[in-house]
Structures are given as C-alpha cells and as structure tokens.
Design an enzyme around this catalytic site. Sequence first.
Site, PDB file in Angstrom:
ATOM      1  N   THR A 294      32.654  77.354 -30.174  1.00 24.47           N
ATOM      2  CA  THR A 294      33.756  76.421 -30.406  1.00 24.47           C
ATOM      3  C   THR A 294      33.992  75.603 -29.141  1.00 24.47           C
ATOM      4  O   THR A 294      33.857  76.101 -28.032  1.00 24.47           O
ATOM      5  CB  THR A 294      35.041  77.182 -30.785  1.00 24.47           C
ATOM      6  N   ASP A 295      34.370  74.342 -29.346  1.00 24.13           N
ATOM      7  CA  ASP A 295      34.513  73.439 -28.215  1.00 24.13           C
ATOM      8  C   ASP A 295      35.968  73.299 -27.774  1.00 24.13           C
ATOM      9  O   ASP A 295      36.853  74.005 -28.256  1.00 24.13           O
ATOM     10  CB  ASP A 295      33.922  72.074 -28.558  1.00 24.13           C
ATOM     11  N   LYS A 296      36.190  72.399 -26.879  1.00 19.80           N
ATOM     12  CA  LYS A 296      37.476  72.236 -26.212  1.00 19.80           C
ATOM     13  C   LYS A 296      38.637  72.144 -27.197  1.00 19.80           C
ATOM     14  O   LYS A 296      38.645  71.314 -28.100  1.00 19.80           O
ATOM     15  CB  LYS A 296      37.430  70.986 -25.338  1.00 19.80           C
TER      16      LYS A 296
ATOM     17  N   VAL B  82      39.538  74.061 -29.607  1.00 15.76           N
ATOM     18  CA  VAL B  82      39.344  74.645 -30.942  1.00 15.76           C
ATOM     19  C   VAL B  82      39.680  76.130 -30.906  1.00 15.76           C
ATOM     20  O   VAL B  82      39.293  76.848 -29.987  1.00 15.76           O
ATOM     21  CB  VAL B  82      37.903  74.424 -31.440  1.00 15.76           C
TER      22      VAL B  82
END
Length: 434
Positions: A149-151, A153
């Site tokens: 998962t990215d920034k 999330v």
Amino acid sequence: MLRLRWGLRVVSCGLSAPRSAARGGPRLRTVLTMAEDLRAAVASQTKRRNGSSEVAERLEENGHPNKRLKRDADEEDAEERNKKSPKRKIVLLMAYSGKGYHGMQRNVGSSQFKTIEDDLVSALVQSGCIPENHGEDMKKMSFQRCARTDKGVSAAGQIVSLKVRLIDDILEKINNHLPSHIRILGLKRVTGGFNSKNKCDARTYSYMLPTFAFAHKDHDVQEGVYRLDRETLEKVNKLLACYKGTHNFHNFTSQKGPRDPSAKRYIMEMYCGEPFVREDIEFAVIKVKGQSFMMHQIRKMIGLVIAIVKGYAAESIIELSWGEEKVDVPKAPGLGLVLERVHFEKYNRRFGNDGLHEPLEWTEEEEKIAVFKEQYIYPTIINTEREEKSMVNWLTTLSIHDFNSSVVGMQANNKNSKNSSDLEGSDGCADDSD
C-alpha cells in the site's frame, strides 16, 4: 602413618611442613598435594556460601524481596529463552491507518520518510521476535508483504510472512511496542516456503467516499444535505460492473503501453454498497476484488465512473479505454482507499486441511477487524475529508479533463491538474510493483 598425620596437621593448621617431611619421598608429597587441594575446595565453598548470604541480605529488606533484582533476573531468563526459541515461518494479520506514513514498504537506510514497516520491524526487535540484525536486513527473516500500500493508504487485512521466534504471548508483546493505529490481529503457522505475495490469489480493496461525488455537475449540491437516490446508485453499480472480467488497463496506470501483457488484469467483482451517514455527511463504500492491481488502477477506475455519473464523460469511454488509444482517465483521491482482505484459496485447498497447517482464513478475527476500522480507519477518512476537503477539491479538476482529447492535449491537461490531484498525498495501491 606418622608422616601422613603430620602432613594433614600441617595443612589444617596452615603451617609449612618441615624440611624433614619434605624429604620424606614422593608418597608424602602426593599426600600433601591432595590435602592442599582439599583445603582450597573448602575455602571456595565457604566463600560461595558467604556470597550467597550477602545476596540474600540484599534481596530481603524489611522482610520483602528486592523487586528490581528479581525483575532483572526474570528479564535475563526470558531473553535467554527467546534466543534459544526456534524460528518458524508465520503470517501476521495487520491492520493500520496509513495517514502520516509514506506507504507500507520500508526504505532501509532512509529515515526521511516513515513507513508502516519501520514501526513493525522495530516492534519485532524490541519484543524479542527477531534479532536486531534481521531488522537491518529483512531478507534474513524471509520478510514479504502481500500488498504494497502506498502513501496514506490504510489496511484492515494486510498479510506479511516472515520467520520469527515463537515467544510466549507473542501478539501481546509485539502490540505493546506498536502505536495504537497499527495492530497485529492474528498469527498463523505456514509452510517453510510460503511467500505472502506470490501465494496470494486475489486482493479486495474498499474505497470510502462521500456520496455527493456522484451528484450531477449541473446540480448545485450542498455537501451535508445531498443524499444518493436509488436511480443514481443503480447507475453507479451498472458502470462498476463493466470492469468485471479481463481487460487491458494500460490507461489506468502509468508507464505501461497498450501492448504490454502485464497491463491485462482480471477483476472478479466491483460494486457500491448502501449509503450511510457519518457526522452529517453521507458516505458509501465501493468494493473491488481482483487478482492484482497496478499503481493507481483502482483510483482511476473509480475516478472514471465518477466523471461519467457527473456528466463529464460518456459511458462508452470505459470500453474505449481498453483499446490501444490513449484516454485521459482522472485519478480519484487516495483518501478512502483501504486494503480490506487478501485471499489464499489455492494454498488453503492444498495445505489448509493437511493436519499440520491452518487455512489462511480469519473468521475469528472479523470482529476485531471491524472494531479497528470503526476506531481508526473510518474516523481518519471522515475527519480528513471534513478538514482537507480532498474530494471537493478533486471534483473541481474534472472540468479540466477533455475525455475526447488527443495525447498532446492530455499531456497539457495533466500538467495543469497535477497539483490539485496529487496534493492530498496518497498514491493508491501497488500490489505488484515491488
């Protein structure tokens, strides 16, 4: 006999044997040596006994044991037991609120951007589950996340696989060293060669958004007053269902051409649930299950449906986006995107009932997952939307897009809308871009 008694008397009295005894031959010297050894042993035992008495005196003060010394001794014993504990391959069920973090994946050697794995690894070391050098080199513990998962999330059902020491009360000890918005909710033993990313069959994400995002662009809508009607919800679900099946999603990510085989993705289901009200704003949750997702794919899938429902684009653009032509697809804000669950159906069929391993299902943890979402994930999404108005600001950029534009026109529009679409600081999901 006289010489033997003389030697023992000399030793017991601490005197030196006379020269005549020293000349008594090898036999007497042997006896004297044995006696000297005996005296040394007695002296050592006496010293230990005296030392034990001193420790006992320190341990007891006014009739009570010295708790600090006892605690130190217990901690040393526990640490020693941990070092001797065998390492086993496990999976951890994680839930976290991603706000304030630059994604899940750890960037070893970089302290500038804090990630979820930074806090997780620190907790694993402090709890005694892994040696400190394994925290510095995560390959040593065979660490693998299921989805990156990215920034910004969040996740309610992230799975990581790794080798740890199976210490007593392991979940409690790990959680004691984690912030409250990151929790380990479950643990299961897995096969030695298990890899959470490679063994994952599918992933389910949810996207929570205020329903005023679906209001037609020609209608003047107040955020706290708008309520999604049945006809609009049915239209939303009709459009979301178009994504089901295998399609070429090259227009829904970056750096992939229309003939790149990896741009083809299989979507199992996608739908919008019934709306609900939180703090005077109506929200809805879209769920999507697929084998895997590319960078920004889900956010662009939702962004395009919103553009259609609001009247900015025709329904035919969805099918057009799967062709080779470049289509301008808007990217919805990252706020609201949550990794809900990961699926291991093939692994469960093969190993779940072999008598040695458990199926990777989390029915017993469902209640804890729901409680965590209510306490940490949903409030973060709601409060951030109220304070930062990420959806409101993004909706104003839809008019900039030309959904019939050429590639050149698209590039110009992208440059104009970049700041407004990315300032919320969330970059979606990236399951397979490790």
